[in-house]
Design an enzyme around this catalytic site. Structure first.
Site, PDB file in Angstrom:
ATOM      1  N   TYR A   1      -8.357  -8.021   7.489  1.00  0.00           N
ATOM      2  CA  TYR A   1      -9.391  -7.365   6.679  1.00  0.00           C
ATOM      3  C   TYR A   1     -10.606  -8.267   6.588  1.00  0.00           C
ATOM      4  O   TYR A   1     -10.672  -9.290   7.286  1.00  0.00           O
ATOM      5  CB  TYR A   1      -8.801  -6.913   5.342  1.00  0.00           C
ATOM      6  CG  TYR A   1      -7.687  -5.907   5.573  1.00  0.00           C
ATOM      7  CD1 TYR A   1      -6.365  -6.198   5.282  1.00  0.00           C
ATOM      8  CD2 TYR A   1      -7.971  -4.680   6.181  1.00  0.00           C
ATOM      9  CE1 TYR A   1      -5.358  -5.301   5.551  1.00  0.00           C
ATOM     10  CE2 TYR A   1      -6.959  -3.775   6.453  1.00  0.00           C
ATOM     11  CZ  TYR A   1      -5.657  -4.088   6.142  1.00  0.00           C
ATOM     12  OH  TYR A   1      -4.653  -3.198   6.433  1.00  0.00           O
TER      13      TYR A   1
ATOM     14  N   THR B   1       0.842  -1.197   0.000  1.00  0.00           N
ATOM     15  CA  THR B   1       0.000   0.000   0.000  1.00  0.00           C
ATOM     16  C   THR B   1       0.880   1.251   0.000  1.00  0.00           C
ATOM     17  O   THR B   1       1.813   1.351   0.783  1.00  0.00           O
ATOM     18  CB  THR B   1      -0.920  -0.009   1.233  1.00  0.00           C
ATOM     19  OG1 THR B   1      -1.898  -1.026   1.048  1.00  0.00           O
ATOM     20  CG2 THR B   1      -1.631   1.326   1.400  1.00  0.00           C
TER      21      THR B   1
ATOM     22  N   ASN C   1      -4.262 -10.341   7.057  1.00  0.00           N
ATOM     23  CA  ASN C   1      -4.018  -9.093   7.783  1.00  0.00           C
ATOM     24  C   ASN C   1      -5.223  -8.406   8.414  1.00  0.00           C
ATOM     25  O   ASN C   1      -5.257  -7.186   8.521  1.00  0.00           O
ATOM     26  CB  ASN C   1      -3.286  -8.105   6.863  1.00  0.00           C
ATOM     27  CG  ASN C   1      -1.889  -8.636   6.526  1.00  0.00           C
ATOM     28  OD1 ASN C   1      -1.356  -9.473   7.255  1.00  0.00           O
ATOM     29  ND2 ASN C   1      -1.330  -8.179   5.430  1.00  0.00           N
TER      30      ASN C   1
ATOM     31  N   ASN D   1      -4.167  -5.598  12.724  1.00  0.00           N
ATOM     32  CA  ASN D   1      -5.535  -5.060  12.800  1.00  0.00           C
ATOM     33  C   ASN D   1      -6.393  -5.801  13.811  1.00  0.00           C
ATOM     34  O   ASN D   1      -7.609  -5.979  13.595  1.00  0.00           O
ATOM     35  CB  ASN D   1      -6.156  -5.046  11.404  1.00  0.00           C
ATOM     36  CG  ASN D   1      -5.447  -4.049  10.501  1.00  0.00           C
ATOM     37  OD1 ASN D   1      -5.263  -2.889  10.890  1.00  0.00           O
ATOM     38  ND2 ASN D   1      -4.994  -4.490   9.353  1.00  0.00           N
TER      39      ASN D   1
ATOM     40  N   HIS E   1      -7.358 -10.969  -1.148  1.00  0.00           N
ATOM     41  CA  HIS E   1      -6.729 -10.578   0.122  1.00  0.00           C
ATOM     42  C   HIS E   1      -7.516 -11.198   1.289  1.00  0.00           C
ATOM     43  O   HIS E   1      -8.508 -10.655   1.726  1.00  0.00           O
ATOM     44  CB  HIS E   1      -6.686  -9.057   0.250  1.00  0.00           C
ATOM     45  CG  HIS E   1      -5.731  -8.557   1.305  1.00  0.00           C
ATOM     46  ND1 HIS E   1      -5.201  -9.364   2.265  1.00  0.00           N
ATOM     47  CD2 HIS E   1      -5.232  -7.315   1.521  1.00  0.00           C
ATOM     48  CE1 HIS E   1      -4.403  -8.656   3.045  1.00  0.00           C
ATOM     49  NE2 HIS E   1      -4.393  -7.397   2.623  1.00  0.00           N
TER      50      HIS E   1
HETATM   51  C1  LIG Z   1      -2.960  -3.628   2.654  1.00  0.00           C
HETATM   52  C2  LIG Z   1      -2.240  -3.621   3.768  1.00  0.00           C
HETATM   53  C3  LIG Z   1      -1.963  -4.923   4.439  1.00  0.00           C
HETATM   54  O1  LIG Z   1      -2.283  -5.971   3.852  1.00  0.00           O
HETATM   55  O2  LIG Z   1      -1.418  -4.892   5.551  1.00  0.00           O
HETATM   56  C4  LIG Z   1      -1.676  -2.371   4.334  1.00  0.00           C
HETATM   57  C5  LIG Z   1      -2.509  -1.270   4.517  1.00  0.00           C
HETATM   58  C6  LIG Z   1      -1.973  -0.093   5.018  1.00  0.00           C
HETATM   59  C7  LIG Z   1      -0.621   0.003   5.337  1.00  0.00           C
HETATM   60  C8  LIG Z   1       0.193  -1.122   5.159  1.00  0.00           C
HETATM   61  C9  LIG Z   1      -0.336  -2.309   4.656  1.00  0.00           C
END
Ligand SMILES: C=C(C(=O)O)c1ccccc1
Length: 362
Positions: free
Chosen positions: A179, A25, A177, A234, A174
């Site tokens: 999400y 990102t 992480n 996260n 994805h």
């Molecule tokens: C898409 C990201 C991920 O998969 O961790 C991400 C998002 C924001 C900053 C760093 C990485």
């Protein structure tokens, strides 16, 4: 023995080497979430990677969780990405787009009509996001209703169709992480009592439906999947990641996307965050291409490839600072120093202005 610099057949394409540019990102998309014109130069510079995986890219408006991350759900976005895939293919490279929905990792200010972010359950993540040029605690999400879930599955499907129109060689779903897909998988984030929550099978259902929809649309040969079984990113947690991801791998094997991209340990952090977690046991359940990531250097990467423990190795920071990371790995020379002040947001500085060995006359 196998080397990082072998060609590698991935579905219907031949990669020039086993070195992958990891999804990164960079928060530089322009108006209407169209990728920046600078991104054409940025990705073209890095086309010697065997495979480029783009920065995470939204499947819809509710999928956005950070400022200035690109989308792939409008005609203008498709056209913006087309310039990038043409440039990478013109330079002899291959490129997959990473498709994401951030779920609860978002702010009302980034959501349509200022609504609450969407999630499996109304549990706020103890995490921050980057929006309005500053870091902020994410807002409390609302739980998706049962009848909203097929629409999000279909957004993944449509975005994968858009990816092919944009000239991509494939997509990476994805699922890592913390999400949306990962939020459904983990019992720390998913407290649903319907068919998408409770048992491991139910918590894997959303991922299974997304895989089925995307593979049904563009084929297994052009579909990859990223997972991060033990990452705390996260604020996701699970009570039994080995059991959960063993089942996930059985579902993946049955649908057979062309590769699994596995983040070993904490994303961008300690590899041994869960010392007894068995990644090789997961690999043993799946007969497709195994891509590994997280803290690899040349020696580690050569070792896992030579030992047959991985087919592909993804590098993140190396490709941020070194457009010619492949050549530097080949020669065994250092990467450029990372400009940590210009990772997220901004323009050419710290994005397209890193030198190659050639520029430096090496
Ligand atoms: C898409 C990201 C991920 O998969 O961790 C991400 C998002 C924001 C900053 C760093 C990485």
């Amino acid at each position: 023995t196998k080397s990082l610099f072998d060609t590698y057949r991935l579905g219907d394409i031949i990669l020039a080497n086993r070195i992958v540019m990891a999804p990164l990102t960079r928060n530089r998309a322009g108006a209407d979430l169209v990728p920046s014109p600078l991104a054409v130069e940025y990705y073209r510079q890095r086309a010697t990677a065997g495979l480029i995986i783009t920065e995470a890219t939204q499947i819809s408006a509710t999928a956005q969780g950070y400022q200035d991350t690109p989308g792939l759900f409008t005609q203008a976005q498709i056209e913006g990405w087309r310039k990038i895939t043409d440039a990478v293919h013109g330079a002899g490279g291959h490129i997959f787009v990473q498709l994401w929905h951030v779920g609860r990792v978002s702010l009302r200010s980034l959501q349509p009509d200022g609504a609450a972010p969407l999630a499996p359950s109304a549990l706020r993540a103890n995490t921050k996001t980057y929006a309005n040029n500053s870091f902020a605690e994410v807002d409390e999400p609302r739980a998706l209703t049962l009848d909203e879930i097929p629409g999000i599955v279909d957004d993944f499907r449509q975005a994968s169709a858009n990816a092919i129109l944009a000239g991509f060689d494939g997509v990476e779903i994805h699922g890592a992480n913390g999400y949306l897909i990962d939020q459904f998988l983990r019992d720390g984030a998913n407290k649903r009592t319907d068919a998408y929550g409770g048992s491991i099978e139910n918590r894997t259902r959303f991922l299974k439906e997304v895989l089925q929809a995307v593979i049904g649309e563009i084929g297994a040969a052009r579909t990859g999947l990223r997972l991060s079984p033990v990452t705390p990113a996260n604020d996701v947690t699970d009570s039994d990641p080995q059991a959960l991801f063993s089942h996930v791998m059985d579902v993946v094997e049955s649908l057979h996307p062309v590769y699994v991209h596995m983040i070993e340990g904490a994303t961008g952090g300690p590899r041994d965050i869960v010392p007894d977690f068995d990644f090789e046991a997961l690999r043993a359940r799946y007969s497709g291409a195994w891509m590994v990531n997280n803290g690899y250097d040349k020696a580690m990467a050569e070792e896992v490839v030579a030992a047959g423990k991985a087919d592909l190795v993804a590098f993140g920071k190396a490709f941020i600072s070194s457009p010619d990371a492949v050549e530097r790995l080949r020669r065994g020379v250092a990467f450029n120093e990372l400009d940590r002040d210009h990772l997220y947001g901004g323009g050419a500085k710290g994005y397209t202005d890193y030198p190659t060995l050639e520029n430096a006359g090496a």
